[in-house]
Scaffold this motif. Structure first.
Motif, PDB file in Angstrom:
ATOM      1  N   VAL A   1       0.815  -1.206   0.000  1.00 17.57           N
ATOM      2  CA  VAL A   1       0.000   0.000   0.000  1.00 17.57           C
ATOM      3  C   VAL A   1       0.853   1.262   0.000  1.00 17.57           C
ATOM      4  O   VAL A   1       0.570   2.216  -0.717  1.00 17.57           O
ATOM      5  N   THR A   2       1.916   1.284   0.792  1.00 15.37           N
ATOM      6  CA  THR A   2       2.750   2.481   0.903  1.00 15.37           C
ATOM      7  C   THR A   2       3.365   2.861  -0.427  1.00 15.37           C
ATOM      8  O   THR A   2       3.339   4.027  -0.826  1.00 15.37           O
ATOM      9  N   GLU A   3       3.897   1.881  -1.138  1.00 16.41           N
ATOM     10  CA  GLU A   3       4.510   2.164  -2.439  1.00 16.41           C
ATOM     11  C   GLU A   3       3.469   2.531  -3.486  1.00 16.41           C
ATOM     12  O   GLU A   3       3.716   3.377  -4.350  1.00 16.41           O
ATOM     13  N   LEU A   4       2.296   1.908  -3.419  1.00 15.91           N
ATOM     14  CA  LEU A   4       1.232   2.268  -4.349  1.00 15.91           C
ATOM     15  C   LEU A   4       0.796   3.709  -4.107  1.00 15.91           C
ATOM     16  O   LEU A   4       0.622   4.480  -5.043  1.00 15.91           O
ATOM     17  N   LYS A   5       0.639   4.089  -2.846  1.00 19.51           N
ATOM     18  CA  LYS A   5       0.277   5.471  -2.514  1.00 19.51           C
ATOM     19  C   LYS A   5       1.339   6.439  -3.007  1.00 19.51           C
ATOM     20  O   LYS A   5       1.024   7.473  -3.592  1.00 19.51           O
ATOM     21  N   ARG A   6       2.592   6.109  -2.796  1.00 21.28           N
ATOM     22  CA  ARG A   6       3.692   6.962  -3.257  1.00 21.28           C
ATOM     23  C   ARG A   6       3.654   7.110  -4.780  1.00 21.28           C
ATOM     24  O   ARG A   6       3.870   8.190  -5.319  1.00 21.28           O
ATOM     25  N   SER A   7       3.341   6.020  -5.470  1.00 23.03           N
ATOM     26  CA  SER A   7       3.248   6.062  -6.937  1.00 23.03           C
ATOM     27  C   SER A   7       2.105   6.974  -7.379  1.00 23.03           C
ATOM     28  O   SER A   7       2.270   7.787  -8.297  1.00 23.03           O
ATOM     29  N   LEU A   8       0.945   6.854  -6.745  1.00 22.79           N
ATOM     30  CA  LEU A   8      -0.197   7.699  -7.097  1.00 22.79           C
ATOM     31  C   LEU A   8       0.088   9.166  -6.777  1.00 22.79           C
ATOM     32  O   LEU A   8      -0.291  10.058  -7.546  1.00 22.79           O
ATOM     33  N   ASP A   9       0.757   9.431  -5.669  1.00 22.95           N
ATOM     34  CA  ASP A   9       1.144  10.803  -5.316  1.00 22.95           C
ATOM     35  C   ASP A   9       2.081  11.390  -6.378  1.00 22.95           C
ATOM     36  O   ASP A   9       1.957  12.558  -6.751  1.00 22.95           O
ATOM     37  N   THR A  10       3.007  10.577  -6.853  1.00 23.63           N
ATOM     38  CA  THR A  10       3.954  11.024  -7.883  1.00 23.63           C
ATOM     39  C   THR A  10       3.220  11.352  -9.178  1.00 23.63           C
ATOM     40  O   THR A  10       3.477  12.387  -9.803  1.00 23.63           O
ATOM     41  N   ILE A  11       2.298  10.490  -9.569  1.00 22.27           N
ATOM     42  CA  ILE A  11       1.522  10.726 -10.793  1.00 22.27           C
ATOM     43  C   ILE A  11       0.759  12.042 -10.678  1.00 22.27           C
ATOM     44  O   ILE A  11       0.815  12.893 -11.581  1.00 22.27           O
ATOM     45  N   ALA A  12       0.057  12.237  -9.582  1.00 23.91           N
ATOM     46  CA  ALA A  12      -0.726  13.460  -9.386  1.00 23.91           C
ATOM     47  C   ALA A  12       0.173  14.702  -9.382  1.00 23.91           C
ATOM     48  O   ALA A  12      -0.187  15.733  -9.963  1.00 23.91           O
ATOM     49  N   SER A  13       1.320  14.593  -8.774  1.00 26.38           N
ATOM     50  CA  SER A  13       2.256  15.713  -8.716  1.00 26.38           C
ATOM     51  C   SER A  13       2.725  16.130 -10.113  1.00 26.38           C
ATOM     52  O   SER A  13       2.784  17.319 -10.438  1.00 26.38           O
ATOM     53  N   TYR A  14       3.041  15.154 -10.948  1.00 27.56           N
ATOM     54  CA  TYR A  14       3.498  15.458 -12.309  1.00 27.56           C
ATOM     55  C   TYR A  14       2.359  15.981 -13.179  1.00 27.56           C
ATOM     56  O   TYR A  14       2.576  16.843 -14.035  1.00 27.56           O
ATOM     57  N   ILE A  15       1.154  15.489 -12.962  1.00 32.07           N
ATOM     58  CA  ILE A  15       0.002  16.006 -13.706  1.00 32.07           C
ATOM     59  C   ILE A  15      -0.185  17.482 -13.398  1.00 32.07           C
ATOM     60  O   ILE A  15      -0.410  18.300 -14.296  1.00 32.07           O
ATOM     61  N   LEU A  16      -0.056  17.828 -12.138  1.00 29.64           N
ATOM     62  CA  LEU A  16      -0.182  19.224 -11.729  1.00 29.64           C
ATOM     63  C   LEU A  16       0.972  20.073 -12.275  1.00 29.64           C
ATOM     64  O   LEU A  16       0.747  21.144 -12.845  1.00 29.64           O
ATOM     65  N   SER A  17       2.185  19.593 -12.144  1.00 28.12           N
ATOM     66  CA  SER A  17       3.370  20.344 -12.578  1.00 28.12           C
ATOM     67  C   SER A  17       3.406  20.588 -14.084  1.00 28.12           C
ATOM     68  O   SER A  17       3.826  21.650 -14.532  1.00 28.12           O
ATOM     69  N   TYR A  18       2.994  19.596 -14.865  1.00 28.11           N
ATOM     70  CA  TYR A  18       3.049  19.703 -16.323  1.00 28.11           C
ATOM     71  C   TYR A  18       1.704  20.101 -16.929  1.00 28.11           C
ATOM     72  O   TYR A  18       1.568  20.136 -18.150  1.00 28.11           O
ATOM     73  N   ASP A  19       0.728  20.392 -16.095  1.00 29.51           N
ATOM     74  CA  ASP A  19      -0.594  20.808 -16.549  1.00 29.51           C
ATOM     75  C   ASP A  19      -1.170  19.826 -17.574  1.00 29.51           C
ATOM     76  O   ASP A  19      -1.689  20.213 -18.618  1.00 29.51           O
TER      77      ASP A  19
END
Length: 138
Positions: free
Chosen positions: A32-50
């Motif tokens: 779960v921890t790594e999956l959450k970290r992966s989803l957080d990373t995806i969301a962060s890049y979506i926001l950063s790159y619009d």
């Protein structure tokens, strides 16, 4: 272009189509921890790159052993993070496991309504159909 890569996920962005392509790992093997970290990373890049369009291949992400509350919390946090972006469409490639797809569809529909998700999410059986749907959108 590859925006991010580790041993679990790779975020491949095509600026010409504004599609971010991500294949999620098998959550059964990473936890779960790594999956959450992966989803957080995806969301962060979506926001950063619009990013406006996400092709999310979750065909190998089986969560049948995951508690419903934990699963719901993961998806809710991911949707909340995505709502902070200008993401318009998610094309999700589903698994071949009917019970998992029913669980996923019920959970995402409930959360999209509850959280007033600003994006459209459709599930497909293969990446070509998912990509075609994303590219047909404005």
């Amino acid at each position: 272009m590859i925006l991010y890569q580790n041993g679990l996920i790779q975020l491949d962005y095509n600026p010409a189509t504004d599609v971010l392509h991500v294949t999620l790992p098998d959550a059964h093997h990473i936890g779960v921890t790594e999956l959450k970290r992966s989803l957080d990373t995806i969301a962060s890049y979506i926001l950063s790159y619009d990013v406006k369009k996400l092709l999310l291949n979750s065909s190998n992400t089986l969560l049948h052993d995951m508690d419903d509350t934990i699963y719901r919390d993961l998806v809710a946090q991911f949707f909340t993070d995505l709502n902070k972006s200008r993401l318009q469409r998610i094309a999700r490639v589903g698994t071949q496991t009917t019970s998992h797809e029913i669980r996923s569809a019920n959970m995402t529909a409930e959360l999209k309504q509850e959280l007033a998700a600003s994006f459209v999410l459709e599930t497909f059986h293969s990446e070509p159909y998912a990509l075609q749907w994303l590219l047909q959108s404005n």
